[in-house]
Design an enzyme around this catalytic site. Structure first.
Site, PDB file in Angstrom:
ATOM      1  N   THR A   1      57.853  31.835  42.980  1.00 47.03           N
ATOM      2  CA  THR A   1      58.228  30.415  43.107  1.00 47.03           C
ATOM      3  C   THR A   1      58.218  29.957  44.560  1.00 47.03           C
ATOM      4  OG1 THR A   1      60.546  31.122  43.027  1.00 47.03           O
ATOM      5  CG2 THR A   1      59.592  30.282  40.996  1.00 47.03           C
TER       6      THR A   1
ATOM      7  N   THR B   1      60.461  33.743  37.395  1.00 50.77           N
ATOM      8  CA  THR B   1      60.480  33.002  38.659  1.00 50.77           C
ATOM      9  C   THR B   1      59.727  33.738  39.766  1.00 50.77           C
ATOM     10  OG1 THR B   1      62.618  34.007  39.199  1.00 50.77           O
ATOM     11  CG2 THR B   1      62.648  31.847  38.117  1.00 50.77           C
TER      12      THR B   1
END
Length: 276
Positions: free
Chosen positions: A214, A211
């Site tokens: 993001t 992630t």
């Protein structure tokens, strides 16, 4: 033939690992239909395990980059990310007031996904007073929203509403609050606070450690969609759909030994397995 692709300027720090910052913004803008240009505010030495060094760019060089871009390119929207200190915030705010871009999305980068501080403590007030009032949309994550509102950090979905009142009191038009830090939840909601109303944009959480970047990606995509003429809620929904797809496709990536990046170009990748 002349292209009508909108020019999106990202003003942010460089991520040497390519997953966040300027590099993520350029990928996201390119993947969502814009032409990306950039002003680098800081150099970082980082990888998927964290940030090991930060070196700010001089104010003279930041101003020179800004003037080079605005003096030539028809900037349709600006996305602001990592600024690092109060002087840089003031420099960028002054340029935004002078050039008045049609769309300004500010990602108030203060804390990385790995917990590394990315904004000097004394600069938070400068950010709140000088730059946030100029933005059409700000996109804090939960730790950043807690810092901006002097509230406790929510750790569960039921606690997030405690931030809404403080965010509504900030001097900015619209807030897109990102809920990605609620790692123990099965859902991944974001909340749009605009005009006294709150709308939730929800999606199933993809269980992945990949992630990195993001937040940068979501805000850059939002700026790009706004520049293409989409109304606010549709632009947010489109950016949310894009980042959800990039996270899902990125779960299969093996880049580095820590928190890897998303797959920005999943819509054109024959191996992503994700439908646009």
């Amino acid at each position: 033939m002349h292209s009508t692709k909108p020019v999106i300027l990202t003003i942010a720090g460089s991520d040497s690992s390519g997953g966040a910052g300027i590099q993520a913004d350029i990928k996201a803008i390119s993947a969502t239909g814009g032409y990306a240009c950039s002003v680098v505010t800081a150099l970082t030495a980082q990888n998927t395990n964290g940030v090991t060094a930060v070196e700010p760019v001089s104010q003279k060089m930041i101003r020179a980059q800004l003037e080079a871009i605005f003096g030539d390119l028809p900037v349709a929207a600006v996305k602001v990310g990592m600024l690092g200190d109060g002087a840089t915030i003031r420099t960028v705010a002054e340029a935004m007031r002078r050039h008045g871009p049609a769309h300004l999305v500010v990602d108030p980068v203060m804390v990385s996904a790995n917990g590394d501080p990315l904004l000097a403590e004394e600069a938070v007030a400068v950010l709140r007073d000088e730059l946030l009032p100029l933005a059409d949309v700000i996109t804090p994550n939960l730790p950043e929203a807690a810092l901006l509102t002097h509230c406790a950090l929510p750790t569960r979905l039921a606690e997030v509403e405690s931030l809404f009142a403080g965010l509504a009191e900030l001097d900015c038009a619209t807030v897109l609050l990102k809920g990605g830090f609620l790692q123990r939840e099965s859902r991944s909601p974001d909340w749009l606070l605009s005009g006294g109303e709150v709308r939730c944009f929800d999606a199933p959480r993809v269980m992945t450690i990949n992630t990195h970047g993001t937040g940068c990606t979501l805000s850059a995509a939002l700026a790009c969609y706004l520049a293409q003429g989409l109304a606010l809620e549709l632009a947010v929904a489109s950016a949310k759909h894009y980042i959800d797809g990039a996270i899902a496709a990125g779960a299969a990536l093996r880049v580095g030994h820590g928190r890897g990046p998303v797959e920005h170009f999943f819509r054109v990748s024959p191996r992503s397995g994700v439908t646009p």
